[in-house]
Design a protein around this motif. Structure first.
Motif, PDB file in Angstrom:
ATOM      1  N   GLU A  49       2.331  -3.886   0.649  1.00 27.47           N
ATOM      2  CA  GLU A  49       3.205  -2.717   0.631  1.00 27.47           C
ATOM      3  C   GLU A  49       4.676  -3.066   0.831  1.00 27.47           C
ATOM      4  O   GLU A  49       5.544  -2.378   0.308  1.00 27.47           O
ATOM      5  N   THR A  72       4.851   4.613  -6.306  1.00 30.43           N
ATOM      6  CA  THR A  72       4.614   5.889  -5.634  1.00 30.43           C
ATOM      7  C   THR A  72       3.124   6.130  -5.426  1.00 30.43           C
ATOM      8  O   THR A  72       2.715   6.610  -4.367  1.00 30.43           O
ATOM      9  N   LYS A  76       0.450   4.093   0.227  1.00 30.04           N
ATOM     10  CA  LYS A  76      -0.283   5.160   0.922  1.00 30.04           C
ATOM     11  C   LYS A  76      -1.008   4.706   2.184  1.00 30.04           C
ATOM     12  O   LYS A  76      -1.601   5.512   2.872  1.00 30.04           O
ATOM     13  N   HIS A  77      -0.969   3.431   2.505  1.00 30.20           N
ATOM     14  CA  HIS A  77      -1.807   2.919   3.589  1.00 30.20           C
ATOM     15  C   HIS A  77      -1.151   2.912   4.972  1.00 30.20           C
ATOM     16  O   HIS A  77      -1.813   2.578   5.948  1.00 30.20           O
ATOM     17  N   ARG A  82       3.914   5.823   3.082  1.00 31.72           N
ATOM     18  CA  ARG A  82       3.835   7.202   2.572  1.00 31.72           C
ATOM     19  C   ARG A  82       5.220   7.850   2.551  1.00 31.72           C
ATOM     20  O   ARG A  82       5.550   8.588   1.613  1.00 31.72           O
ATOM     21  N   SER A  85       6.976   6.423  -0.401  1.00 32.31           N
ATOM     22  CA  SER A  85       6.398   7.014  -1.603  1.00 32.31           C
ATOM     23  C   SER A  85       6.972   8.406  -1.847  1.00 32.31           C
ATOM     24  O   SER A  85       7.321   8.758  -2.987  1.00 32.31           O
TER      25      SER A  85
END
Length: 181
Positions: A49, A72, A76-77, A82, A85
């Motif tokens: 990430e 995007t 998410k992790h 997030r 994103s």
């Protein structure tokens, strides 16, 4: 077993080198080169990430806004991922809506969207809140934070596909020209 471990360490060092090279390019403000490099080595680094974020930031600085779509969806992790994103999503959506409005002559519906300090967000806010709803070829706006900063927004048709241009001015001097399609 030794071969497997050796392969693992070799691959780990290669990917670490990818992140270092991307970071070096970014630090040296070679955003276009960093975005292009990140795109070339994206697949093996897609689960990292910090790499994906740095790649997306490079593309953002290089005005390659459409390249934010994949990062995007991947970021998410963690809470920070997030948040990044969401930031990239806002700018991508504002670019798409602004482009659609200018090219297709469609007004932007009254929406309350988050805003950022990115040039696209600033101009999107100015355009969508413009009280003069009359269609024009060139839109001129004054920055809300600094009266010496102005923006010129227009579409340039130098090919089959129109390009959205945002020019940033300080007083009357052109500071930067952003080209989006």
């Amino acid at each position: 077993m030794r071969t497997l471990l050796l392969s693992f360490f070799l691959m780990a060092s290669i990917y670490a080198d990818d992140r270092q090279e991307l970071y070096r390019l970014y630090q040296n403000k070679q955003y276009s080169a960093a975005c292009n490099y990140g795109m070339r080595v994206f697949h093996p680094n897609r689960k990292d990430e910090s790499f994906v974020t740095l790649y997306a930031l490079s593309c953002l600085e290089a005005d390659y806004i459409d390249r934010l779509a994949v990062p995007t969806s991947i970021l998410k992790h963690s809470a920070e991922a997030r948040a990044n994103s969401a930031y990239f999503s806002v700018i991508l959506m504002q670019k798409k809506m602004l482009y659609h409005s200018l090219i297709d002559k469609k007004p932007i519906p009254a929406l309350k969207l988050p805003s950022t300090e990115h040039i696209l967000s600033k101009v999107f806010d100015l355009y969508s809140n413009d009280s003069d709803k009359q269609e024009r070829g060139v839109y001129l706006y004054r920055d809300k934070q600094s009266s010496k900063k102005t923006y010129k927004l227009y579409i340039s048709y130098t090919g089959a596909l129109g390009k959205m241009i945002i020019e940033e001015y300080y007083d009357t001097m052109l500071v930067k020209r952003h080209v989006f399609w």
